[in-house]
Design an enzyme around this catalytic site. Structure first.
Site, PDB file in Angstrom:
ATOM      1  N   ARG A   1       0.795  -1.227   0.000  1.00 29.40           N
ATOM      2  CA  ARG A   1       0.000   0.000   0.000  1.00 29.40           C
ATOM      3  C   ARG A   1       0.831   1.282   0.000  1.00 29.40           C
ATOM      4  NH1 ARG A   1      -5.386  -0.071   1.449  1.00 29.40           N
ATOM      5  NH2 ARG A   1      -6.311  -2.114   1.906  1.00 29.40           N
TER       6      ARG A   1
ATOM      7  N   LYS B   1       2.605 -19.860   7.413  1.00 29.45           N
ATOM      8  CA  LYS B   1       1.832 -20.220   8.585  1.00 29.45           C
ATOM      9  C   LYS B   1       1.492 -18.955   9.354  1.00 29.45           C
ATOM     10  CE  LYS B   1       4.734 -19.611  12.260  1.00 29.45           C
ATOM     11  NZ  LYS B   1       4.408 -18.919  13.514  1.00 29.45           N
TER      12      LYS B   1
ATOM     13  N   HIS C   1       9.105 -23.165   7.572  1.00 30.75           N
ATOM     14  CA  HIS C   1      10.557 -23.202   7.410  1.00 30.75           C
ATOM     15  C   HIS C   1      11.228 -24.207   8.340  1.00 30.75           C
ATOM     16  CE1 HIS C   1      10.433 -20.515  10.915  1.00 30.75           C
ATOM     17  NE2 HIS C   1      11.691 -20.824  11.112  1.00 30.75           N
TER      18      HIS C   1
ATOM     19  N   LYS D   1      14.977 -27.013   8.112  1.00 30.32           N
ATOM     20  CA  LYS D   1      16.127 -26.949   9.014  1.00 30.32           C
ATOM     21  C   LYS D   1      16.976 -28.208   8.861  1.00 30.32           C
ATOM     22  CE  LYS D   1      14.330 -23.886  12.618  1.00 30.32           C
ATOM     23  NZ  LYS D   1      15.512 -23.036  12.821  1.00 30.32           N
TER      24      LYS D   1
ATOM     25  N   GLU E   1      12.377 -20.184  23.808  1.00 28.96           N
ATOM     26  CA  GLU E   1      13.156 -19.030  23.367  1.00 28.96           C
ATOM     27  C   GLU E   1      13.259 -17.998  24.476  1.00 28.96           C
ATOM     28  OE1 GLU E   1      11.457 -16.832  20.125  1.00 28.96           O
ATOM     29  OE2 GLU E   1       9.433 -17.477  20.611  1.00 28.96           O
TER      30      GLU E   1
ATOM     31  N   ASP F   1       0.734 -20.278  17.442  1.00 28.71           N
ATOM     32  CA  ASP F   1       1.922 -19.766  16.774  1.00 28.71           C
ATOM     33  C   ASP F   1       2.970 -20.841  16.524  1.00 28.71           C
ATOM     34  OD1 ASP F   1       3.609 -17.594  15.776  1.00 28.71           O
ATOM     35  OD2 ASP F   1       4.800 -17.924  17.579  1.00 28.71           O
TER      36      ASP F   1
ATOM     37  N   HIS G   1       4.617 -25.762  13.580  1.00 26.76           N
ATOM     38  CA  HIS G   1       6.004 -26.224  13.658  1.00 26.76           C
ATOM     39  C   HIS G   1       6.147 -27.538  14.424  1.00 26.76           C
ATOM     40  CE1 HIS G   1       7.165 -22.519  11.895  1.00 26.76           C
ATOM     41  NE2 HIS G   1       7.195 -21.788  12.986  1.00 26.76           N
TER      42      HIS G   1
ATOM     43  N   LYS H   1       7.976 -18.348  25.474  1.00 25.63           N
ATOM     44  CA  LYS H   1       8.757 -17.127  25.288  1.00 25.63           C
ATOM     45  C   LYS H   1       9.324 -16.669  26.630  1.00 25.63           C
ATOM     46  CE  LYS H   1       6.765 -15.004  21.169  1.00 25.63           C
ATOM     47  NZ  LYS H   1       8.083 -14.949  20.508  1.00 25.63           N
TER      48      LYS H   1
END
Length: 451
Positions: A43, A135, A165, A169, A203, A222, A227, A325
């Site tokens: 945009r 995803k 992805h 790996k 993570e 998520d 995954h 997280k």
């Protein structure tokens, strides 16, 4: 036939951080030769020059290790088209600017997938075109099914790439070689010998400014729904006839059909949310204090789920999927814990069972075993047999783009896999939404919610 990329959402974080750097690496390795163009649709009130300046900065930040000449080869091929990706007229105008067979990449928020695909279906795509979606694929099983119906109106299944992805790996791909090219592993890869499988994606990062997406998704949608269930499918599937676009997705779909969510969601799942704390010397605020977060959503930043695979090979083996997280350490790992030996001839010995650990970051494989000790030949000591993998020439996204250009959907998620993954997590999401499982808090920098 020359291919051209049309990136819908061409000014977004995904494009700047992953797609453009990966395309530059394809130039660097000789996979791309310069005939391919890339048209970004977004945009912004930009022209080609403004877009190239933006891309040049993104490449410097995320592919700075590549020669400037390589990055400039890509920049020279970039073009920009201002448009609304959900407007058929704007999409038609963009597609008429392309030469060759288009690869239409939806680098968009998942909430825009359906209106964008609806617009593409109205415009139509030429023979030989391909469509790529990221995803999360849909918001639930019904939405995933509706997206699949739209995609199948556009193109045949073999021209559709649902990208994850994680599947590219290095260690994930090594699961295939480890299992199916070594006689030592596959005979014990079953419930008779395996006690438990853990698939972990922890993570240290917090929200990192992603509230617009993450606060509406949460850790289960998520990470687990896509995954981690894909990793489970590779670990648990039956041997494919070949590692190709027909056999591999089919075997993964078979095992996902057999996955059962916990019968008691309260006992078989954990959800949590981080509070203020310190991670690796960096102070993180309370999740609900982050910009854009709605505390009333009770979005989880930690999700743990134990499922079973209801088939002959894996009956009774728990598969624990965990992600979080703002945890104390980064850990992306698949661990296969084997059952104890049936009889131990060493007196007073209680050794740990063997554990095979497949680390995704860094890429490594380690087998924890019991061996006779150095001081006393009849004592057992724990030893680790480890191998660090030589990095692939291409990163995960680069490999996926190469396969996409080749038209190889081996590493793509099939329509059945996308729908079955939602079937598995929907009962858990419903129970969490109903408040049947408490939202536990854990300090940033800790190991997660207390048991």
């Amino acid at each position: 036939m020359t291919r051209s990329f049309v990136v819908l959402g061409g000014t977004g974080d995904l494009t700047g951080r992953l797609l453009l750097p990966s395309l530059a690496r394809l130039y660097d390795t000789g996979v791309l030769h310069g005939g391919e163009g890339l048209l970004a649709v977004a945009r912004e009130e930009w022209d080609d020059g403004a877009y190239r300046d933006w891309a040049r900065n993104r490449l410097a930040a995320h592919a700075g290790e590549l020669p400037e000449s390589t990055r400039e080869r890509l920049v020279d091929r970039l073009a920009f088209c201002r448009g609304d990706v959900t407007d058929p007229d704007d999409l038609r105008a963009a597609l008429t600017r392309l030469d060759g067979e288009p690869v239409v990449y939806l680098a968009l928020p998942h909430t825009l997938f359906r209106p964008t695909l609806t617009a593409l279906a109205e415009v139509g795509l030429p023979e030989g075109a391909r469509v790529v979606v990221e995803k999360p694929f849909g918001t639930d099983q019904a939405d995933a099914r509706a997206l699949n119906d739209l995609l199948h109106r556009l193109l045949p299944e073999e021209a559709i790439f649902r990208v994850d992805h994680f599947l590219a790996k290095q260690t994930v791909l090594n699961i295939l070689g480890l299992r199916f090219a070594n006689r030592v592993f596959e005979p014990v890869w079953n419930a008779a010998h395996v006690e438990q499988v853990d698939i972990v994606a922890d993570e240290t990062l917090g929200l990192e400014g992603r509230a617009g997406y993450y606060d509406r998704a949460g850790a289960l949608r998520d990470m687990v729904q896509n995954h981690l269930l894909q990793l489970l499918a590779l670990v648990a599937m039956e041997p494919p006839l070949a590692v190709d676009a027909h056999s591999l997705p089919g075997r993964k779909a078979d095992v996902l059909r057999a996955v059962r969510p916990p019968a008691d969601v309260r006992a078989g799942s954990v959800r949590g949310r981080y509070t203020a704390g310190t991670v690796a010397g960096r102070a993180l605020p309370d999740y609900v204090a982050e910009d854009g977060v709605d505390p009333d959503r009770e979005t989880e930043t930690y999700a743990e789920l134990t499922v079973t695979v209801d088939n002959w090979r894996w009956a009774g083996v728990p598969f624990r999927l965990r992600t979080g997280k703002a945890l104390a350490a980064d850990r992306q790992e698949i661990s296969i814990r084997f059952r104890p030996v049936p009889h131990l001839p060493f007196l007073d010995a209680e050794p740990e069972p063997d554990v095979l650990r497949l680390s995704l970051s860094p890429d490594a494989i380690a087998l924890e075993v019991n061996l006779n000790g150095a001081r006393d030949p009849f004592d057992l000591e724990r030893e680790v047999l480890a191998a660090r993998m030589t990095p692939h020439e291409l990163p995960a996204y680069g490999l996926l783009l190469r396969e996409l250009l080749d038209g190889d959907t081996t590493l793509s998620i099939s329509d059945v896999e996308a729908e079955e993954s939602w079937r598995i997590v929907e009962p858990v999401l419903a129970a969490w939404a109903a408040g049947e499982v408490p939202l536990r808090e854990y300090p940033a920098g800790s190991a997660g919610p207390a048991a």
